[in-house]
Motif scaffolding. Structure first.
Motif, PDB file in Angstrom:
ATOM      1  N   GLN A   1       0.824  -1.199   0.000  1.00 33.67           N
ATOM      2  CA  GLN A   1       0.000   0.000   0.000  1.00 33.67           C
ATOM      3  C   GLN A   1       0.863   1.256   0.000  1.00 33.67           C
ATOM      4  N   PRO A   2       0.463   2.292  -0.748  1.00 32.26           N
ATOM      5  CA  PRO A   2       1.221   3.542  -0.712  1.00 32.26           C
ATOM      6  C   PRO A   2       1.063   4.194   0.654  1.00 32.26           C
ATOM      7  N   VAL A   3       2.186   4.598   1.244  1.00 30.91           N
ATOM      8  CA  VAL A   3       2.145   5.207   2.577  1.00 30.91           C
ATOM      9  C   VAL A   3       2.689   6.630   2.585  1.00 30.91           C
ATOM     10  N   ALA A   4       3.431   7.007   1.553  1.00 32.78           N
ATOM     11  CA  ALA A   4       3.975   8.365   1.484  1.00 32.78           C
ATOM     12  C   ALA A   4       4.380   8.656   0.050  1.00 32.78           C
ATOM     13  N   TRP A   5       4.381   9.925  -0.267  1.00 33.66           N
ATOM     14  CA  TRP A   5       4.906  10.366  -1.563  1.00 33.66           C
ATOM     15  C   TRP A   5       5.694  11.638  -1.316  1.00 33.66           C
ATOM     16  N   PHE A   6       6.649  11.878  -2.191  1.00 30.81           N
ATOM     17  CA  PHE A   6       7.557  13.005  -2.049  1.00 30.81           C
ATOM     18  C   PHE A   6       7.745  13.655  -3.412  1.00 30.81           C
ATOM     19  N   SER A   7       7.735  14.965  -3.457  1.00 32.14           N
ATOM     20  CA  SER A   7       7.896  15.675  -4.716  1.00 32.14           C
ATOM     21  C   SER A   7       9.352  15.656  -5.162  1.00 32.14           C
ATOM     22  N   SER A   8       9.579  16.208  -6.321  1.00 34.59           N
ATOM     23  CA  SER A   8      10.929  16.317  -6.883  1.00 34.59           C
ATOM     24  C   SER A   8      11.868  17.066  -5.953  1.00 34.59           C
ATOM     25  N   LEU A   9      11.326  17.994  -5.189  1.00 32.50           N
ATOM     26  CA  LEU A   9      12.153  18.831  -4.323  1.00 32.50           C
ATOM     27  C   LEU A   9      12.736  18.074  -3.133  1.00 32.50           C
ATOM     28  N   THR A  10      12.152  16.931  -2.792  1.00 31.05           N
ATOM     29  CA  THR A  10      12.637  16.138  -1.659  1.00 31.05           C
ATOM     30  C   THR A  10      13.678  15.143  -2.155  1.00 31.05           C
ATOM     31  N   ALA A  11      14.892  15.299  -1.673  1.00 33.24           N
ATOM     32  CA  ALA A  11      15.981  14.404  -2.068  1.00 33.24           C
ATOM     33  C   ALA A  11      15.732  13.000  -1.521  1.00 33.24           C
ATOM     34  N   PRO A  12      16.150  11.968  -2.250  1.00 33.17           N
ATOM     35  CA  PRO A  12      15.940  10.595  -1.777  1.00 33.17           C
ATOM     36  C   PRO A  12      16.633  10.304  -0.448  1.00 33.17           C
ATOM     37  N   THR A  13      17.706  11.015  -0.160  1.00 36.12           N
ATOM     38  CA  THR A  13      18.447  10.781   1.084  1.00 36.12           C
ATOM     39  C   THR A  13      18.039  11.752   2.188  1.00 36.12           C
ATOM     40  N   SER A  14      16.966  12.491   1.983  1.00 37.34           N
ATOM     41  CA  SER A  14      16.510  13.450   2.992  1.00 37.34           C
ATOM     42  C   SER A  14      16.012  12.715   4.233  1.00 37.34           C
ATOM     43  N   PRO A  15      16.043  13.384   5.388  1.00 38.52           N
ATOM     44  CA  PRO A  15      15.497  12.768   6.602  1.00 38.52           C
ATOM     45  C   PRO A  15      14.037  12.343   6.443  1.00 38.52           C
ATOM     46  N   ARG A  16      13.231  13.083   5.680  1.00 39.85           N
ATOM     47  CA  ARG A  16      11.819  12.720   5.505  1.00 39.85           C
ATOM     48  C   ARG A  16      11.686  11.351   4.845  1.00 39.85           C
ATOM     49  N   VAL A  17      12.459  11.111   3.799  1.00 40.16           N
ATOM     50  CA  VAL A  17      12.376   9.830   3.095  1.00 40.16           C
ATOM     51  C   VAL A  17      12.956   8.727   3.972  1.00 40.16           C
ATOM     52  N   ARG A  18      14.114   8.955   4.539  1.00 38.98           N
ATOM     53  CA  ARG A  18      14.754   7.937   5.385  1.00 38.98           C
ATOM     54  C   ARG A  18      13.881   7.567   6.583  1.00 38.98           C
ATOM     55  N   ASP A  19      13.305   8.565   7.249  1.00 41.05           N
ATOM     56  CA  ASP A  19      12.452   8.299   8.405  1.00 41.05           C
ATOM     57  C   ASP A  19      11.229   7.467   8.017  1.00 41.05           C
ATOM     58  N   ALA A  20      10.599   7.813   6.905  1.00 40.87           N
ATOM     59  CA  ALA A  20       9.426   7.058   6.449  1.00 40.87           C
ATOM     60  C   ALA A  20       9.814   5.617   6.121  1.00 40.87           C
ATOM     61  N   LEU A  21      10.960   5.448   5.489  1.00 43.79           N
ATOM     62  CA  LEU A  21      11.435   4.114   5.140  1.00 43.79           C
ATOM     63  C   LEU A  21      11.766   3.296   6.393  1.00 43.79           C
ATOM     64  N   GLU A  22      12.428   3.914   7.336  1.00 45.90           N
ATOM     65  CA  GLU A  22      12.774   3.206   8.577  1.00 45.90           C
ATOM     66  C   GLU A  22      11.531   2.824   9.371  1.00 45.90           C
ATOM     67  N   ARG A  23      10.490   3.683   9.356  1.00 46.75           N
ATOM     68  CA  ARG A  23       9.228   3.333  10.034  1.00 46.75           C
ATOM     69  C   ARG A  23       8.615   2.078   9.414  1.00 46.75           C
ATOM     70  N   ILE A  24       8.657   1.978   8.089  1.00 50.95           N
ATOM     71  CA  ILE A  24       8.116   0.795   7.426  1.00 50.95           C
ATOM     72  C   ILE A  24       8.915  -0.439   7.820  1.00 50.95           C
ATOM     73  N   LEU A  25      10.231  -0.320   7.851  1.00 51.72           N
ATOM     74  CA  LEU A  25      11.064  -1.458   8.205  1.00 51.72           C
ATOM     75  C   LEU A  25      10.813  -1.917   9.643  1.00 51.72           C
ATOM     76  N   LEU A  26      10.531  -0.989  10.525  1.00 53.03           N
ATOM     77  CA  LEU A  26      10.262  -1.335  11.930  1.00 53.03           C
ATOM     78  C   LEU A  26       8.846  -1.855  12.157  1.00 53.03           C
ATOM     79  N   ASN A  27       7.893  -1.258  11.459  1.00 53.27           N
ATOM     80  CA  ASN A  27       6.486  -1.550  11.748  1.00 53.27           C
ATOM     81  C   ASN A  27       5.760  -2.353  10.669  1.00 53.27           C
ATOM     82  N   GLY A  28       6.439  -2.639   9.587  1.00 49.43           N
ATOM     83  CA  GLY A  28       5.784  -3.389   8.504  1.00 49.43           C
ATOM     84  C   GLY A  28       5.237  -2.452   7.502  1.00 49.43           C
TER      85      GLY A  28
END
Length: 162
Positions: free
Chosen positions: A135-162
């Motif tokens: 399921q889609p849980v987040a989206w980020f515009s072109s302005l958000t770098a892939p290595t930004s804290p927003r992307v990393r935090d969202a990814l880490e939450r998925i890894l921790l919580n499923g």
């Protein structure tokens, strides 16, 4: 209920399809990309993110598109050569696909319908994050770098919580 795993994409290299069901149970980050864009340097960040998280099961998938400013004019072999040579891209890549409007591939039609108007890609390098259930849980515009804290935090939450 529809999930990202219900879709397939044409492969950039080797022909055939990239069946997203192969990644069932893994978080996915799908990005519409372009080789001649001001955001093209984000390939470097996408590769870094994939290198860091692939052992945890994260899959990054690039979907080249020529929809915005005609910034992906090359053939599949040209796109692949550019990505490998300039950014060392090793993550899976789809062949060039339309991602906006009535010609959008089914995956992006579903995203547009499911996530709504604000999440529709309005330029290259929009990023869509899917949980382990597809399921889609987040989206980020072109302005958000892939290595930004927003992307990393969202990814880490998925890894921790499923």
């Amino acid at each position: 209920m529809t999930t990202v795993y219900d879709f397939s994409l044409p492969r950039l290299e080797g022909g055939g399809t990239l069946d997203l069901a192969e990644y069932r149970g893994k978080p996915l980050l799908i990005v519409n990309t372009a080789s001649e864009c001001g955001f093209t340097h984000q390939y470097e960040g996408l590769q870094a993110l994939w290198s860091q998280f692939k052992k945890a099961g994260v899959v990054v998938i690039g979907v080249p598109s020529n929809d915005f400013g005609q910034q992906e004019p090359g053939s599949s072999s040209q796109i692949a050569a550019f990505c490998h040579k300039n950014y060392g891209v090793g993550f899976p890549m789809a062949a060039r696909c339309p991602v906006k409007g009535t010609n959008a591939i089914p995956l992006f039609q579903w995203l547009n319908k499911d996530l709504g108007f604000l999440a529709r890609p309005r330029w290259n390098f929009y990023k869509y994050l899917f949980n382990k259930q597809g399921q889609p849980v987040a989206w980020f515009s072109s302005l958000t770098a892939p290595t930004s804290p927003r992307v990393r935090d969202a990814l880490e939450r998925i890894l921790l919580n499923g």
